[in-house]
Design a protein around this motif. Structure first.
Motif, short mmCIF file in Angstrom:
data_model
loop_
_atom_site.label_atom_id
_atom_site.label_comp_id
_atom_site.label_asym_id
_atom_site.label_seq_id
_atom_site.Cartn_x
_atom_site.Cartn_y
_atom_site.Cartn_z
N ALA A 20 1.03 -1.36 0.22
CA ALA A 20 -0.19 0.55 0.18
C ALA A 20 1.09 1.35 -0.18
O ALA A 20 2.34 1.71 0.38
CB ALA A 20 -1.08 -0.20 1.20
N LEU A 21 0.27 2.25 -0.58
CA LEU A 21 0.69 3.57 -0.50
C LEU A 21 1.12 4.19 0.66
O LEU A 21 0.26 4.23 1.17
CB LEU A 21 0.39 4.21 -1.40
N ARG A 22 2.32 3.97 1.41
CA ARG A 22 2.62 4.64 2.59
C ARG A 22 2.31 6.55 2.30
O ARG A 22 2.81 7.00 1.37
CB ARG A 22 3.37 4.62 2.97
N GLN A 23 1.71 6.87 2.76
CA GLN A 23 1.13 8.89 3.59
C GLN A 23 1.88 8.89 4.43
O GLN A 23 1.71 8.85 5.80
CB GLN A 23 -0.44 8.49 3.44
N VAL A 24 2.77 10.06 4.05
CA VAL A 24 3.98 10.85 5.06
C VAL A 24 3.55 12.09 4.69
O VAL A 24 3.31 12.75 4.18
CB VAL A 24 5.16 10.52 4.92
N ALA A 25 3.71 12.10 6.50
CA ALA A 25 3.49 13.47 6.98
C ALA A 25 4.82 13.85 7.17
O ALA A 25 5.76 13.63 7.36
CB ALA A 25 3.08 13.93 8.16
N VAL A 26 5.47 15.41 6.99
CA VAL A 26 6.85 15.70 6.64
C VAL A 26 6.70 16.51 7.84
O VAL A 26 6.03 17.95 7.01
CB VAL A 26 7.72 16.00 5.30
N PHE A 27 7.13 16.62 9.05
CA PHE A 27 6.97 18.28 9.26
C PHE A 27 8.82 18.35 9.58
O PHE A 27 9.33 18.11 10.61
CB PHE A 27 6.40 17.61 11.30
N GLY A 28 8.43 19.63 9.35
CA GLY A 28 10.28 20.56 9.37
C GLY A 28 10.31 20.68 7.76
O GLY A 28 11.49 19.76 7.20
N ALA A 29 9.67 20.16 7.06
CA ALA A 29 9.40 20.12 5.75
C ALA A 29 11.02 21.18 4.52
O ALA A 29 11.19 20.96 3.66
CB ALA A 29 8.80 20.56 4.67
N THR A 30 11.28 22.13 5.37
CA THR A 30 11.84 23.12 4.67
C THR A 30 13.25 23.62 5.35
O THR A 30 13.84 23.87 4.73
CB THR A 30 11.02 24.84 4.41
N GLY A 31 13.07 22.14 5.94
CA GLY A 31 14.63 22.22 6.29
C GLY A 31 15.64 20.67 5.81
O GLY A 31 14.91 20.50 4.95
N SER A 32 16.35 20.41 6.26
CA SER A 32 17.69 19.03 5.68
C SER A 32 17.20 18.71 5.90
O SER A 32 17.04 17.38 4.68
CB SER A 32 19.25 19.65 6.16
N ILE A 33 16.59 18.06 6.83
CA ILE A 33 16.13 17.04 6.73
C ILE A 33 14.71 16.07 6.31
O ILE A 33 14.54 15.31 5.09
CB ILE A 33 15.91 16.14 8.87
N GLY A 34 14.14 17.26 6.01
CA GLY A 34 12.67 17.81 5.26
C GLY A 34 13.01 17.04 4.54
O GLY A 34 12.26 16.29 2.73
#
Length: 396
Positions: free
Chosen positions: A6-20
């Protein structure tokens, strides 16, 4: 025939940082397996909008409510159906909702705590890069994760290494066969310098890390070795290992990310190039391995691997972190809060480099540790430590 995962639905918190950015890079390499369903940023509306155009999430959150109108209007102007949200409550609600099953928790500082707890309480897979969740509220976070069946996979290179070494043994993170955990540290930009030589260090020098590209706050923490102290506390909570079985080794090449020694005399290490996309790929794909975009490690090119003991006289933050972990309760929260305020003052040029550990020590000795069983109590200790440290800076 196997049905596709199944397609994993991912929330990226801190998306504009280097880890994001690294997380989104890995997600984009596997459009058949992962989708960025939620993107969240602190204040950078334009950067968030650019990411929304590229990844077309269902929801976008700007933590700073003042940016809401610009985010909403920008999404409309770009012709996106992405819903705009603002404020920390929106983060918590989305983290706990059915919109995502995986949360990349990469918001820096105590600001990332609430949404991480919300994701844990909702039983999500959490790719944890937010140190404060474990340092400030490790007991609380692990309790909630266990109760809800949440899976916490650390993204920090050192903790990812320990996770991989432990999981090589069996599917659980049971510590019965573990003798000790060895966390590696690069030593930062000032490795080998004496305490006297650190008197005149400037913010620009402290932010110039030899191996990793990080934000200014984390770079200073690496320079003081507080980063490693916080990681010791994190490892204690993540892997349920007592503090006396966690050690730190300085390893300037940053290729051995950490080691686990077992009771039979075996020591397992995880090695790789210093690139966060590897650990994010581990977190997204586990227990499978997926392509991360990172090359393999050519040990012939790298040459030698060196190890040495940390110098806690020149870098007392590491020692202070051990003390806070031993004290338990709210002591790690006090350590973390005082350090945040001190590092900010150093970056502003208001205090000297060696004032950072002095201010942290002052907060720990001034504030007694209390119980760490409620978020309110932890945040109260955090605030009190900030006030004490700010007052000490203002009056020095």
């Amino acid at each position: 025939m196997h049905s596709p995962p199944a397609l994993r639905q991912v929330a990226v918190f801190g998306a504009t940082g280097s880890i994001g950015a690294s997380a989104l890079d890995v997600i984009a390499r596997h459009p058949d397996r992962y989708r960025a369903a939620v993107l969240a940023a602190g204040t950078q509306v334009q950067a968030l909008l650019a990411l929304c155009v590229a990844h077309r999430p269902d929801h976008a959150v700007i933590a700073d409510a003042a940016g809401f109108a610009a985010l909403r209007d920008g999404l409309r102007a770009a012709g996106l159906s992405t819903q705009a949200h603002a404020g920390p409550d929106a983060l918590d609600q989305l983290a706990a909702s059915d919109i995502c099953d995986t949360v990349v928790a990469a918001i820096v500082g105590a600001a990332g705590l609430s949404s991480t707890l919300a994701a844990a309480s909702a039983g999500k897979r959490i790719l944890l890069a937010n140190k404060e969740s474990l340092v400030l509220a490790g007991e609380l976070l692990m309790q909630r994760a266990t109760a809800a069946g949440a899976e916490i996979i650390p993204i920090d290179s050192e903790h990812s290494a320990i996770f991989q070494c432990l999981r090589s043994r069996d599917a659980s993170l049971d510590q019965a066969g573990v003798r000790r955990i060895l966390l590696t540290a690069s030593g930062g930009p000032f490795r080998g310098r004496s305490r006297a030589e650190l008197e005149q260090v400037t913010p620009a020098q402290a932010v110039a890390h030899p191996k990793w590209s990080m934000g200014p706050k984390i770079s200073v923490d690496s320079a003081t070795l507080m980063n490693k102290g916080l990681e010791v506390i994190e490892a204690h909570h993540l892997f349920n290992v007592p503090g006396e079985r966690i050690e730190v080794l300085v390893h300037p090449q940053s290729l051995v990310h950490s080691l686990v020694e077992f009771i039979d005399g075996s020591t397992l290490a995880q090695l790789g190039l210093p690139d966060m996309r590897t650990t994010l790929a581990v977190g997204l794909g586990w227990p499978q391995r997926i392509e991360s975009g990172v090359a393999g490690l050519d040990l012939l090119t790298q040459g030698r691997l060196d190890f040495e003991a940390p110098d806690t006289d020149a870098f007392p933050c590491l020692r202070l972190a051990w003390q806070a972990m031993a004290a338990g309760g709210t002591a790690p929260a006090i350590l973390n809060a005082a350090n945040e305020v001190a590092v900010s003052a150093f970056l502003q040029g208001r205090i000297a480099f060696l004032n950072i550990p002095a201010l942290v020590a002052n907060a720990l000795s001034t504030l007694p540790a209390g119980p760490a069983d409620t978020l309110e109590g932890l945040l109260a200790a955090d605030q009190r430590a900030r006030q004490i440290t700010q007052t000490a800076i203002d009056t020095h």
